[in-house]
Write a protein that holds these residues in place. Structure first.
Motif, PDB file in Angstrom:
ATOM      1  N   ARG A  19       0.840  -1.200   0.000  1.00 32.66           N
ATOM      2  CA  ARG A  19       0.000   0.000   0.000  1.00 32.66           C
ATOM      3  C   ARG A  19       0.874   1.250   0.000  1.00 32.66           C
ATOM      4  O   ARG A  19       0.538   2.253  -0.632  1.00 32.66           O
ATOM      5  N   SER A  20       2.015   1.206   0.670  1.00 33.05           N
ATOM      6  CA  SER A  20       2.950   2.332   0.683  1.00 33.05           C
ATOM      7  C   SER A  20       3.511   2.573  -0.724  1.00 33.05           C
ATOM      8  O   SER A  20       3.607   3.717  -1.171  1.00 33.05           O
ATOM      9  N   ILE A  21       3.874   1.498  -1.415  1.00 32.91           N
ATOM     10  CA  ILE A  21       4.384   1.624  -2.785  1.00 32.91           C
ATOM     11  C   ILE A  21       3.319   2.233  -3.684  1.00 32.91           C
ATOM     12  O   ILE A  21       3.592   3.146  -4.459  1.00 32.91           O
ATOM     13  N   LEU A  22       2.088   1.744  -3.567  1.00 31.35           N
ATOM     14  CA  LEU A  22       0.998   2.252  -4.403  1.00 31.35           C
ATOM     15  C   LEU A  22       0.728   3.721  -4.134  1.00 31.35           C
ATOM     16  O   LEU A  22       0.468   4.496  -5.051  1.00 31.35           O
ATOM     17  N   SER A  23       0.790   4.110  -2.874  1.00 34.59           N
ATOM     18  CA  SER A  23       0.525   5.502  -2.503  1.00 34.59           C
ATOM     19  C   SER A  23       1.577   6.445  -3.068  1.00 34.59           C
ATOM     20  O   SER A  23       1.297   7.608  -3.318  1.00 34.59           O
ATOM     21  N   ARG A  24       2.803   5.949  -3.255  1.00 32.30           N
ATOM     22  CA  ARG A  24       3.858   6.770  -3.855  1.00 32.30           C
ATOM     23  C   ARG A  24       3.567   7.053  -5.321  1.00 32.30           C
ATOM     24  O   ARG A  24       4.006   8.056  -5.863  1.00 32.30           O
ATOM     25  N   GLY A  25       2.870   6.126  -5.959  1.00 36.74           N
ATOM     26  CA  GLY A  25       2.448   6.335  -7.340  1.00 36.74           C
ATOM     27  C   GLY A  25       1.134   7.096  -7.305  1.00 36.74           C
ATOM     28  O   GLY A  25       0.756   7.696  -6.301  1.00 36.74           O
ATOM     29  N   SER A  26       0.429   7.057  -8.387  1.00 40.88           N
ATOM     30  CA  SER A  26      -0.853   7.774  -8.434  1.00 40.88           C
ATOM     31  C   SER A  26      -2.005   6.797  -8.212  1.00 40.88           C
ATOM     32  O   SER A  26      -2.983   6.801  -8.947  1.00 40.88           O
ATOM     33  N   CYS A  98       2.839 -11.807 -13.095  1.00 41.61           N
ATOM     34  CA  CYS A  98       3.188 -12.425 -11.816  1.00 41.61           C
ATOM     35  C   CYS A  98       4.573 -11.906 -11.432  1.00 41.61           C
ATOM     36  O   CYS A  98       5.546 -12.115 -12.146  1.00 41.61           O
ATOM     37  N   LEU A  99       4.616 -11.207 -10.304  1.00 39.40           N
ATOM     38  CA  LEU A  99       5.857 -10.590  -9.830  1.00 39.40           C
ATOM     39  C   LEU A  99       6.379 -11.352  -8.620  1.00 39.40           C
ATOM     40  O   LEU A  99       5.615 -11.927  -7.849  1.00 39.40           O
ATOM     41  N   GLY A 100       7.691 -11.305  -8.440  1.00 35.58           N
ATOM     42  CA  GLY A 100       8.304 -11.936  -7.287  1.00 35.58           C
ATOM     43  C   GLY A 100       8.050 -11.148  -6.012  1.00 35.58           C
ATOM     44  O   GLY A 100       7.692  -9.974  -6.054  1.00 35.58           O
ATOM     45  N   LYS A 101       8.205 -11.831  -4.882  1.00 36.99           N
ATOM     46  CA  LYS A 101       8.066 -11.177  -3.584  1.00 36.99           C
ATOM     47  C   LYS A 101       9.441 -11.075  -2.951  1.00 36.99           C
ATOM     48  O   LYS A 101      10.231 -12.001  -3.090  1.00 36.99           O
ATOM     49  N   PRO A 102       9.703 -10.001  -2.250  1.00 38.55           N
ATOM     50  CA  PRO A 102       8.835  -8.823  -2.111  1.00 38.55           C
ATOM     51  C   PRO A 102       8.761  -8.054  -3.426  1.00 38.55           C
ATOM     52  O   PRO A 102       9.674  -8.123  -4.250  1.00 38.55           O
ATOM     53  N   ALA A 103       7.667  -7.356  -3.603  1.00 41.55           N
ATOM     54  CA  ALA A 103       7.441  -6.624  -4.847  1.00 41.55           C
ATOM     55  C   ALA A 103       8.491  -5.543  -5.037  1.00 41.55           C
ATOM     56  O   ALA A 103       8.806  -4.798  -4.110  1.00 41.55           O
ATOM     57  N   ASP A 104       9.052  -5.490  -6.230  1.00 38.71           N
ATOM     58  CA  ASP A 104       9.976  -4.421  -6.585  1.00 38.71           C
ATOM     59  C   ASP A 104       9.124  -3.190  -6.914  1.00 38.71           C
ATOM     60  O   ASP A 104       8.279  -3.259  -7.816  1.00 38.71           O
ATOM     61  N   PRO A 105       9.307  -2.082  -6.195  1.00 40.68           N
ATOM     62  CA  PRO A 105       8.458  -0.904  -6.412  1.00 40.68           C
ATOM     63  C   PRO A 105       8.442  -0.419  -7.860  1.00 40.68           C
ATOM     64  O   PRO A 105       7.375  -0.123  -8.399  1.00 40.68           O
ATOM     65  N   ASP A 106       9.607  -0.337  -8.491  1.00 39.91           N
ATOM     66  CA  ASP A 106       9.668   0.154  -9.867  1.00 39.91           C
ATOM     67  C   ASP A 106       8.938  -0.786 -10.829  1.00 39.91           C
ATOM     68  O   ASP A 106       8.224  -0.338 -11.720  1.00 39.91           O
ATOM     69  N   GLU A 107       9.125  -2.081 -10.638  1.00 42.65           N
ATOM     70  CA  GLU A 107       8.466  -3.065 -11.502  1.00 42.65           C
ATOM     71  C   GLU A 107       6.948  -3.010 -11.338  1.00 42.65           C
ATOM     72  O   GLU A 107       6.205  -2.993 -12.319  1.00 42.65           O
TER      73      GLU A 107
END
Length: 117
Positions: A19-26, A98-107
């Motif tokens: 949720r923190s990563i998403l909030s940094r984006g739009s 399908c992304l690896g964990k932990p999620a890479d913010p840029d990816e």
């Protein structure tokens, strides 16, 4: 305009990080408690995006197929496992990425940008 993204990820620490990563984006993250909450999330929406943890959420090919049949839903999966033989159909047909964990913010933000383009 900020886009809403449903998040179904456990444990809570992983969900908060996402949720923190998403909030940094739009993006506006909306936390779901279970796969059963997806129809309520989709109510009144033409389309939606779900970030789903394949390692902790008990989902099946049948459940994902039915969700995709009923809703214009883009599913982005997260997994720390290399293989999910029980979800082979979903990985080929129902899951956008399908992304690896932990999620890479840029990816993750790149994938979301392509979804909402």
């Amino acid at each position: 305009m900020k886009q809403e993204v449903a998040v179904l990820v456990s444990p809570e620490s992983q969900s908060q990080l996402l949720r923190s990563i998403l909030s940094r984006g739009s993006y506006v993250p909306l936390r779901l408690e279970s796969i059963d909450d997806v129809p309520q999330y989709m109510q009144g929406r033409e389309s939606g995006v779900l970030i789903l943890d394949l390692d902790t959420e008990p989902v099946t090919n049948t459940a994902l197929r039915e969700l995709k049949k009923k809703h214009a839903l883009t599913i982005i999966a997260l997994s720390g496992e290399h293989l999910h033989p029980d979800l082979e159909e979903s990985l080929r047909h129902h899951i956008y990425a399908c992304l690896g964990k932990p999620a890479d913010p840029d990816e993750l933000l790149y994938i979301l940008k392509s979804v909402f383009a």
